[in-house]
Design a protein around this motif. Structure first.
Motif, mmCIF file in Angstrom:
data_model
loop_
_atom_site.group_PDB
_atom_site.id
_atom_site.type_symbol
_atom_site.label_atom_id
_atom_site.label_comp_id
_atom_site.label_asym_id
_atom_site.label_seq_id
_atom_site.Cartn_x
_atom_site.Cartn_y
_atom_site.Cartn_z
ATOM 1 N N VAL C 44 0.847 -1.195 0.000
ATOM 2 C CA VAL C 44 0.000 0.000 0.000
ATOM 3 C C VAL C 44 0.883 1.246 0.000
ATOM 4 O O VAL C 44 1.795 1.363 0.825
ATOM 5 N N VAL C 70 -1.706 -1.087 -4.163
ATOM 6 C CA VAL C 70 -2.884 -0.244 -3.966
ATOM 7 C C VAL C 70 -2.404 1.113 -3.470
ATOM 8 O O VAL C 70 -1.614 1.185 -2.521
ATOM 9 N N THR C 71 -2.865 2.162 -4.136
ATOM 10 C CA THR C 71 -2.382 3.499 -3.810
ATOM 11 C C THR C 71 -3.511 4.366 -3.279
ATOM 12 O O THR C 71 -4.600 4.368 -3.832
ATOM 13 N N MET C 72 -3.235 5.053 -2.203
ATOM 14 C CA MET C 72 -4.167 5.988 -1.598
ATOM 15 C C MET C 72 -3.543 7.374 -1.673
ATOM 16 O O MET C 72 -2.505 7.616 -1.053
ATOM 17 N N HIS C 76 -6.249 14.230 -2.562
ATOM 18 C CA HIS C 76 -7.620 14.367 -3.063
ATOM 19 C C HIS C 76 -8.459 13.210 -2.523
ATOM 20 O O HIS C 76 -8.979 12.402 -3.257
ATOM 21 N N SER C 77 -8.562 13.136 -1.215
ATOM 22 C CA SER C 77 -9.313 12.053 -0.579
ATOM 23 C C SER C 77 -10.148 12.622 0.551
ATOM 24 O O SER C 77 -10.001 13.760 0.963
#
Lengths: 298, 298, 298
Positions: C44, C70-72, C76-77
């Motif tokens: 991640v 998986v990228t967070m 912009h979240s």
């Protein structure tokens, strides 16, 4: 087959999803995972509302079974410019995904999309509609902890009027035989539900599900300072003392500490299942993707 | 070898891409797909302009052949802060991708980048330059439907001056032997093209390609209400009645219903190929990625 | 084991990472790559600060070894809305990643997160704290070029006060036996470092590491026009002439041409290692991910 609402699945399917969820939960704790049942399948996540945690949960779930995962975040996309939802759905369908996971700010949007898609559609939250995988993961977490759901006294507390989580949970937990109580301020209760006070709801409860306060809404509708909300409607240690001796605390996250729940309760080492819910979330979503794509994999 | 413009590919390569596109089209409809020809290859999508549909199409295409896909969306990135395009290209190249798909708001930007890259570069749309994979998917869709492109009367209608889709289509369809007609308002015609009215273009046409109206541009240059644009320059049912008995309607999407095309025509069950174009898009992009990376996979 | 700071790794581990980095560097230049050592592992990337180049470098590194990535991107979240960093970490941990790569604007944030995570955490840059993989890739690039680091005269020039790159480099290069000199304007020197002028730093240097000027900071603290900064503190051809005959130029990127470095020097065919650093970045990050996840893969 779609998973738009808890109404879409039979009692047998619910039982299977909870069983399989627990199995994937154990699987995900293994050091290395080699499942490939979704190899060669494309799972598209179409998120028309921001949601880091739910999106990641679905991405990891699909990845863990070998799927090719493509994510469309419309919050920062050009689709906003004038294309109808139906045209977007036709476009997505033409790319031949094998499952579509959709979150949308408008209730019913996933159902409209599902009418167009040739593949299964999973509702990852629609407006004030439903959020069926959240209800399934909550039920799986409860069942894993207590060994059953039937007969448990479960309190659902907070903004019930606008909560898709509450809506799906009310349906699913009732079907599983729980005794439900709902608590919220009068302005936050839907018309069809009979509410009680938070103190009545928590009294002797086995499970307390606190809902997230939308801070935007709090200012508009409630005019409360955070501390006032906690005092009037939130879960405090004093209130929690009235619950069953083995009661557990749940919350779909993200938490507003000191607003709907006291921080120390959220962190309670044995009574809080909040982090466990997140872990079960990946597992239950794996079970859902597995079930829904089963007949595409022969 | 790059795919920056239709001029970059030979007639033989065009024939192969259309053949392979049709083959991948059938492949993508299979329940499970196990192609792995791009296993171990890195495909980078560098999108300096928002484009959900084209980006997803390329992502799915590369995934379906087993590539590792990494996407850089610069619209919300820090690269905007002062780095030159050439320095960005040198950085991307140093990461050793096996193919670079680039969309950029400036005409010629992909060609500048291609001079720096050691891997094949695919232009996914540059300013008012070209959009060669769109033209290839349009040609493949036409050929799949009619069995040929040669001799067909094809009308391309709309903002021809600013359309990279029109530019690439004009080149490709002419090479394939179509008879082309171009229609647009005088302010939207490029200098080198001879335009006709929309009614003249549609008359007896076999294929009508409607271009998307950029709403921003509409207000500035045309000052038209949507209904006025449709009446003067759009595809209406009345106009479509003058086309060939077997005529089909195409549009690169997303559609402005009631602006450049009447909604009922876009949805026409047998005459509209608009959704088919999207499906062929993934297929043709697979063919392009396959062709361009062939000599990196021995 | 985490990689939060250069202090987290032993001299032996540094030697291994540099060796393995060089090996992956050669591997990445191969036409096809088939390493699968991270198959079935989830990596991640949690980026709370925008960083296209570092994020892509980690994504490609993990992909090249077969990991599920998986990228967070929190910039912009929705996580920004009120959730504490600790709660975000608990959520991430519950998803059972096998490695977490984190960039954060606050110094120490990755260390706070690491206390919660059950998997290894890699600091991809925290505030004005550290950026250990950047230091490792710089050292690997120097060692690949000169065959050694020990005894080299290395100048680090620019905003040393706010540079996590400088901080990690100072630690690592000193441990590897380099002779370090630091140059910056008085307002950009940290208290504990003894600075020299840029001319003194460059004089007879073997390696010159130029730091990026934060343009925002330049206006506030320095009030300089770009040309003035270059003249007073930047690397000009005149200054570079005083370096060692075989001196090389490095920069973590992205470059401000004409601000901290003259463009011609950045592009110097034999003396600039700037692009080489990017290439080594992917390779060294592969080595780091490999080392840190080794005991999860038995």
């Amino acid at each position: 087959m779609h998973l738009l609402s808890i109404d879409d699945i039979t009692d047998d399917q619910i039982g299977d999803l909870l069983d399989e969820g627990e199995r994937w939960f154990a699987y995900n704790r293994q050091p290395r995972r080699n499942d490939h049942r979704l190899d060669g399948l494309t799972v598209v996540n179409a998120f028309f509302e921001n949601s880091t945690r739910t999106l990641m949960s679905f991405e990891i779930a699909a990845n863990r079974m070998g799927a090719q995962v493509v994510t469309m975040q419309v919050e920062h996309s050009s689709i906003k410019k004038g294309e109808t939802l139906e045209d977007t759905a036709r476009t997505l369908n033409a790319m031949r995904p094998d499952a579509l996971v959709i979150r949308h700010g408008t209730s019913g949007a996933p159902a409209s999309v599902a009418q167009i898609m040739d593949c299964p559609v999973i509702n990852a939250g629609d407006g004030i509609g439903e959020h069926p995988t959240q209800a399934l993961l909550d039920a799986a977490t409860i069942r894993q902890h207590f060994g059953r759901v039937e007969g448990l006294k479960i309190a659902i507390c907070g903004d019930l009027k606008h909560s898709r989580v509450a809506r799906s949970n009310a349906k699913l937990l009732a079907r599983l035989g729980a005794q439900l109580r709902f608590a919220g301020s009068p302005s936050l209760m839907p018309d069809h539900l009979e509410g009680v006070t938070i103190d009545e709801a928590v009294d002797a409860a086995d499970v307390i599900i606190m809902l997230r306060v939308q801070r935007e809404r709090m200012e508009e509708d409630l005019g409360d300072a955070p501390g006032e909300y906690l005092a009037r409607f939130g879960l405090t240690e004093a209130r929690f003392a009235a619950a069953s001796a083995n009661a557990v605390i749940m919350h779909p996250g993200p938490i507003n500490r000191g607003v709907e729940i006291e921080g120390a309760l959220a962190d309670h080492p044995s009574r809080s299942l909040i982090v466990r819910q997140v872990e079960m979330g990946v597992a239950v979503r794996m079970a859902c993707l597995d079930l829904l794509t089963a007949n595409r994999r022969r």
